[in-house]
Design an enzyme around this catalytic site. Structure first.
Site, PDB file in Angstrom:
ATOM      1  N   THR A  14       0.271  -1.576  -0.238  1.00  0.00           N
ATOM      2  CA  THR A  14       0.004   0.370  -0.081  1.00  0.00           C
ATOM      3  C   THR A  14       0.725   0.844  -0.301  1.00  0.00           C
ATOM      4  OG1 THR A  14      -1.709   1.011   1.360  1.00  0.00           O
ATOM      5  CG2 THR A  14      -0.282  -0.713   2.460  1.00  0.00           C
ATOM      6  N   HIS A  63       2.528 -11.526  14.417  1.00  0.00           N
ATOM      7  CA  HIS A  63       3.910 -12.062  14.818  1.00  0.00           C
ATOM      8  C   HIS A  63       3.726 -13.079  15.616  1.00  0.00           C
ATOM      9  CE1 HIS A  63       7.312 -11.555  17.226  1.00  0.00           C
ATOM     10  NE2 HIS A  63       6.776 -10.780  18.508  1.00  0.00           N
TER      11      HIS A  63
END
Length: 403
Positions: free
Chosen positions: A322, A374
């Protein structure tokens, strides 16, 4: 006489919202001609007529939610004047004729308010409860005129509401706007990502000097040879693919207690449209050269602008890029796209002083960000991935040779 039915859209899409009637009652329509535009969670779909004839009636109004398999219009022969036939016994509110009373079931079975689709749509836009409207029709049917009259009538102040709150709502300082289906979907999915992932973001910065010099030298030759403009997105797409190959867990997703490592590189490119952000994919980006990537991005951007993206364009991506820099963003933390575990954020190129050896020089610099899940990606891989993207962009000749 033929029925216009909402067709099968995609496995995960069962309904949509009528955003625009292209053909109105009384107008001629050819076989295969578009008659209505349907907004779904992902893309806009134009529905065609399977028969030639005249649009006799709409069975749903703009703004109504309709389901796959639902009849939304009638095409037939004759003058095309809207028919006043009674609705089918098993019809849903959106399946009833505009002039025929429709049932508003938003309040449950105990409050089955009779209202036309157009009246219900106007009431939603104005934030008016249909149950609070007193219709002129002796049969209790609510029409558009009733909604307009109710909206212009003085509103009684609820005894339990503070006066200041009522006045603030009626003094013109607030405009109530219903979210589009796509905006509702975007909001829902972004919230789901934040709540269902362990998202972190790591940052780095890129000296854009060499890639800008290379682009400046090659852009005319590139355009003459490929009829495509050489932009920065092809460099970043190539760099991302190379980094994904070295750090494969960034190109994965979680499925229950399993990690799905993707052996393909369909890179999503975030595109801003009037209806919201969409992310079509450059399929098999690893197999495309710079010109093919630039061409694919340009084609997808044009389709997004014209609401021509298909479900296939929007599904199956493995990683997303993006570019908030086109709007002037200096730094941001992009949110993960769907089930993907990584997204790269690009930002504005800003000339600022940096240390080059023992000297201070003014260089064109860009901050980049990698947001990642994560649960799958550790700090070592996330930092390594972003560092590799930086190194490749700062040495763009390597990307050209590698392609």
């Amino acid at each position: 006489m033929a029925e216009i039915i909402v067709p099968e859209l995609a496995e995960s899409i069962t309904e949509g919202t009528i955003s625009r009637w292209i053909k109105q009652p009384g107008e001629n329509v050819e076989r295969g001609e578009f008659i209505v535009e349907l907004e779904t969670d992902k893309v806009n779909v134009e529905i065609i007529s399977e028969e030639a004839g005249i649009i006799q009636e709409h069975l749903a109004a703009e703004g109504d939610t309709v389901e796959v398999g639902q009849v939304i219009a009638i095409v037939g022969e004759g003058s095309g004047a809207p028919a006043a036939s009674a609705p089918k016994a098993d019809a849903t509110p959106a399946e009833k004729v505009e002039e025929t009373p429709a049932v508003d079931e938003s309040s449950g079975a105990e409050d089955r308010t009779l209202a036309s689709p157009a009246a219900r749509k106007l009431a939603r836009e104005k934030g008016i409860d249909l149950a609070a409207i007193n219709p002129v029709d002796p049969m209790g049917r609510i029409k558009v005129q009733d909604v307009e009259a109710h909206g212009s009538a003085p509103k009684a102040q609820p005894a339990t509401a503070p006066a200041s709150k009522v006045e603030a709502a009626d003094d013109g300082r607030i405009t109530r706007e219903k979210m589009t289906r796509r905006r509702q979907t975007i909001a829902k999915r972004l919230l789901e990502v934040r709540q269902s992932t362990a998202m972190l973001t790591t940052f780095n910065e890129i000296d854009m000097t060499k890639v800008m010099e290379l682009r400046s030298r090659k852009k005319d030759e590139f355009f003459d040879q490929y009829d495509q403009r050489l932009g920065f997105m092809s460099f970043f797409t190539k760099a991302v693919v190379a980094a994904l190959k070295k750090y494969p867990y960034v190109n994965s997703e979680i499925d229950g207690d399993e990690i799905l490592l993707k052996n393909f590189y369909d890179i999503g490119i975030a595109v801003s449209t009037e209806g919201g952000l969409v992310v079509p994919n450059v399929v098999d980006a690893d197999r495309k050269n710079f010109a093919e990537i630039e061409g694919a991005i340009r084609e997808l951007a044009l389709k997004a602008r014209d609401n021509k993206l298909t479900i296939a364009d929007m599904t199956g991506g493995s990683f997303t890029i993006t570019n908030g820099g086109v709007f002037g963003s200096l730094m941001s933390t992009p949110i993960l796209n769907g089930t993907q575990v990584g997204i790269l954020g690009m930002h504005s190129i800003v000339r600022r002083p940096v240390a080059i050896g023992d000297n201070i020089e003014i260089r064109p610099m860009m901050y980049i960000a990698l947001s990642y899940d994560h649960r799958v990606i550790d700090g070592k891989d996330s930092v390594g991935f972003l560092k590799m993207v930086k190194e490749l962009i700062e040495n763009p000749e390597d990307l050209l040779l590698g392609s």
